[in-house]
Design a protein around this motif. Structure first.
Motif, short mmCIF file in Angstrom:
data_model
loop_
_atom_site.label_atom_id
_atom_site.label_comp_id
_atom_site.label_asym_id
_atom_site.label_seq_id
_atom_site.Cartn_x
_atom_site.Cartn_y
_atom_site.Cartn_z
N GLY A 180 0.59 -1.14 0.07
CA GLY A 180 -0.20 0.08 0.04
C GLY A 180 1.11 1.26 0.00
N PHE A 181 2.12 1.20 -0.13
CA PHE A 181 2.99 2.40 -0.44
C PHE A 181 2.44 3.28 -1.48
CE2 PHE A 181 6.86 4.56 -1.89
CZ PHE A 181 7.11 5.58 -0.72
N SER A 182 2.16 2.49 -2.41
CA SER A 182 0.94 3.44 -3.72
C SER A 182 -0.18 3.14 -3.41
CB SER A 182 1.68 2.80 -4.99
OG SER A 182 0.86 3.06 -5.96
N GLN A 183 -1.13 4.03 -3.55
CA GLN A 183 -2.50 3.96 -3.57
C GLN A 183 -3.27 4.19 -4.86
OE1 GLN A 183 -4.62 3.03 -0.67
NE2 GLN A 183 -2.50 2.31 0.07
N TYR A 184 -2.51 3.95 -5.91
CA TYR A 184 -3.08 4.18 -7.32
C TYR A 184 -4.24 3.35 -7.12
CZ TYR A 184 -3.25 4.42 -12.39
OH TYR A 184 -3.37 4.67 -13.67
N PRO A 185 -5.52 4.22 -7.60
CA PRO A 185 -6.75 3.58 -7.70
C PRO A 185 -7.11 2.57 -8.72
CG PRO A 185 -6.95 5.83 -8.46
CD PRO A 185 -5.49 5.48 -7.99
N TYR A 186 -6.43 2.56 -9.47
CA TYR A 186 -6.74 1.74 -10.93
C TYR A 186 -5.80 0.15 -10.85
CZ TYR A 186 -9.24 5.67 -12.35
OH TYR A 186 -10.34 6.82 -12.40
N GLY A 187 -6.04 -0.47 -10.17
CA GLY A 187 -5.49 -1.91 -10.21
C GLY A 187 -5.07 -2.42 -8.94
N SER A 188 -3.97 -2.89 -8.42
CA SER A 188 -3.83 -3.90 -7.26
C SER A 188 -2.78 -3.10 -6.42
CB SER A 188 -3.62 -5.05 -7.45
OG SER A 188 -2.45 -5.44 -8.05
N ASP A 189 -2.40 -2.00 -6.79
CA ASP A 189 -1.10 -1.33 -6.09
C ASP A 189 -1.53 -1.28 -4.64
OD1 ASP A 189 -0.61 -0.91 -8.67
OD2 ASP A 189 0.22 1.17 -8.49
N ALA A 190 -2.68 -0.87 -4.20
CA ALA A 190 -2.64 -0.72 -2.67
C ALA A 190 -2.53 -2.02 -1.87
CB ALA A 190 -4.33 -0.12 -2.37
N ASP A 191 -2.72 -3.14 -2.74
CA ASP A 191 -2.55 -4.37 -2.11
C ASP A 191 -1.23 -5.22 -2.40
OD1 ASP A 191 -5.52 -4.69 -1.16
OD2 ASP A 191 -5.72 -4.33 -3.35
N ASP A 192 -0.38 -4.62 -2.87
CA ASP A 192 1.08 -5.19 -2.96
C ASP A 192 1.89 -4.23 -2.80
OD1 ASP A 192 -0.48 -6.95 -4.91
OD2 ASP A 192 -0.21 -5.55 -6.82
N PRO A 193 3.32 -5.19 -2.31
CA PRO A 193 4.38 -4.64 -1.88
C PRO A 193 4.96 -3.47 -2.90
CG PRO A 193 4.70 -6.67 -2.36
CD PRO A 193 3.26 -6.53 -2.38
N TYR A 194 5.53 -2.60 -2.49
CA TYR A 194 5.81 -1.51 -3.62
C TYR A 194 6.88 -1.97 -4.85
CZ TYR A 194 6.44 3.03 -5.81
OH TYR A 194 6.69 4.03 -6.79
N VAL A 195 7.69 -2.92 -4.25
CA VAL A 195 8.72 -3.47 -5.06
C VAL A 195 8.06 -4.13 -6.56
CG1 VAL A 195 9.04 -5.84 -4.10
CG2 VAL A 195 10.98 -4.98 -5.45
N ALA A 196 6.79 -4.77 -5.90
CA ALA A 196 6.32 -5.56 -7.04
C ALA A 196 5.47 -4.34 -7.92
CB ALA A 196 5.00 -6.27 -6.56
N VAL A 197 5.00 -3.40 -7.44
CA VAL A 197 4.44 -2.23 -8.13
C VAL A 197 5.42 -1.56 -9.20
CG1 VAL A 197 3.33 0.13 -8.24
CG2 VAL A 197 2.76 -1.59 -6.39
N LEU A 198 6.74 -1.42 -8.65
CA LEU A 198 7.68 -0.96 -9.45
C LEU A 198 8.05 -1.79 -10.60
CD1 LEU A 198 10.37 0.82 -7.28
CD2 LEU A 198 8.71 1.94 -8.69
N ALA A 199 8.10 -3.00 -10.43
CA ALA A 199 8.55 -4.09 -11.34
C ALA A 199 7.24 -3.90 -12.49
CB ALA A 199 8.47 -5.53 -10.77
N GLY A 200 6.23 -4.05 -12.09
CA GLY A 200 4.99 -3.80 -12.87
C GLY A 200 5.22 -2.55 -13.72
N ALA A 201 5.44 -1.47 -13.34
CA ALA A 201 5.54 -0.22 -13.90
C ALA A 201 6.72 -0.31 -14.92
CB ALA A 201 5.97 1.12 -13.10
N ASN A 202 7.80 -0.96 -14.63
CA ASN A 202 9.00 -1.08 -15.60
C ASN A 202 8.29 -1.98 -16.69
OD1 ASN A 202 10.67 0.33 -14.09
ND2 ASN A 202 12.06 -1.38 -13.92
N LEU A 203 7.64 -3.04 -16.54
CA LEU A 203 7.01 -3.77 -17.58
C LEU A 203 5.95 -2.91 -18.39
CD1 LEU A 203 6.59 -6.64 -18.81
CD2 LEU A 203 4.60 -7.08 -17.05
N GLU A 204 5.24 -2.33 -17.93
CA GLU A 204 4.39 -1.41 -18.70
C GLU A 204 5.17 -0.53 -19.71
OE1 GLU A 204 0.14 0.04 -18.96
OE2 GLU A 204 1.34 -1.65 -18.48
N PHE A 205 6.37 0.18 -19.10
CA PHE A 205 7.15 0.87 -19.72
C PHE A 205 7.69 0.31 -20.93
CE2 PHE A 205 11.09 3.86 -19.55
CZ PHE A 205 10.47 4.80 -20.63
N ILE A 206 8.29 -1.09 -20.85
CA ILE A 206 9.05 -1.81 -21.69
C ILE A 206 7.97 -2.18 -22.93
CG2 ILE A 206 10.05 -4.11 -22.15
CD1 ILE A 206 11.23 -3.72 -19.14
#
Length: 249
Positions: A192-218
């Protein structure tokens, strides 16, 4: 085999990956013009359009130009992730809320067996891909490092100008990268370090959120690169004769 000088910390690895993608993306986007930026490879492509000309039911943006967005659904490519979320304890109601779909649709996905049918996804323009990325990173920044109150769909003023879109996008990416670089090891593990409302960010450790952001960028930058290759090949292939309809999509 150990590589001299290699970084192995979690944040360092994610930042290095992000930086490499950015470097390649900047090279691949050099020389992007407005006509190519807005080129529709097929009729009915999703793009950036004037508000009154949007072809999708949920096109969004705060200004004159909006980004096409279709009706909510769970694509087949996400079925496995939905199953993992449910197995991890996320309720059907929460999954439905995240995807803006009915609980019946989530239950249908969870009950699916065998290989899912390929998604019937829309063809999108470079303008759409870049605008989508910009919107995602702007929303992620606001709901992690910002005030966590602004609607992510109202943060990016979309534009038909390729140069202006890129200028704004790289400025946002610089802000994102600078903020991410300050994240601590404890924060990486914080759910929940990220509270982005679209998706599961609030339920995930932030390291997983960052990995997902990189994947989106790639993956979106890879799609943009392919669209650039198709544009160049279509209009510059040996023996190819242009017609007036070529530039009309």
């Amino acid at each position: 085999m150990e590589t001299k000088g290699a970084t192995t910390g979690r944040l360092s690895l994610l930042l290095d990956q992000f930086d490499q993608v950015r470097e390649m993306a900047e090279v691949r986007l050099t020389g992007l013009g407005d006509e190519e930026y807005l080129w529709e490879p097929v009729p009915g492509s999703w793009s950036v359009r004037r508000r009154g000309e949007a072809v999708t039911p949920r096109a969004y943006g705060p200004g004159e130009w909006v980004l096409d967005k279709g009706a909510p659904d769970i694509p087949a490519s996400e079925y496995a992730e939905i199953a993992r979320q449910a197995a991890g304890g996320m309720t059907v109601a929460k999954i439905a809320e995240d995807w803006s779909v009915s609980t019946a649709r989530v239950e249908e996905v969870l009950a699916h067996t065998g290989a899912p049918e390929p998604d019937d996804t829309p063809i999108t323009t470079i303008a759409w891909r870049l605008g989508h990325l910009h919107s995602c990173f702007a929303g992620e920044w606001e709901w992690t490092f910002g005030e966590r109150r602004q609607d992510p769909h109202q943060l990016v003023d979309f534009t038909p100008s390729a140069a202006l879109a890129l200028e704004r996008f790289w400025a946002l990416i610089d802000r994102w990268r600078g903020s991410v670089a300050t994240v601590t090891d404890e924060q990486l593990d914080t759910v929940g370090f990220s509270q982005y409302p679209y998706g599961s960010d609030a339920d995930d450790p932030y390291v997983a959120v960052l990995a997902g952001a990189n994947l989106e960028f790639i993956h979106h930058m890879a799609e943009i690169a392919l669209l650039r290759d198709l544009w160049r090949t279509r209009f510059n292939a040996p023996g190819r004769v242009r017609t007036a309809g070529d530039r009309e999509g």
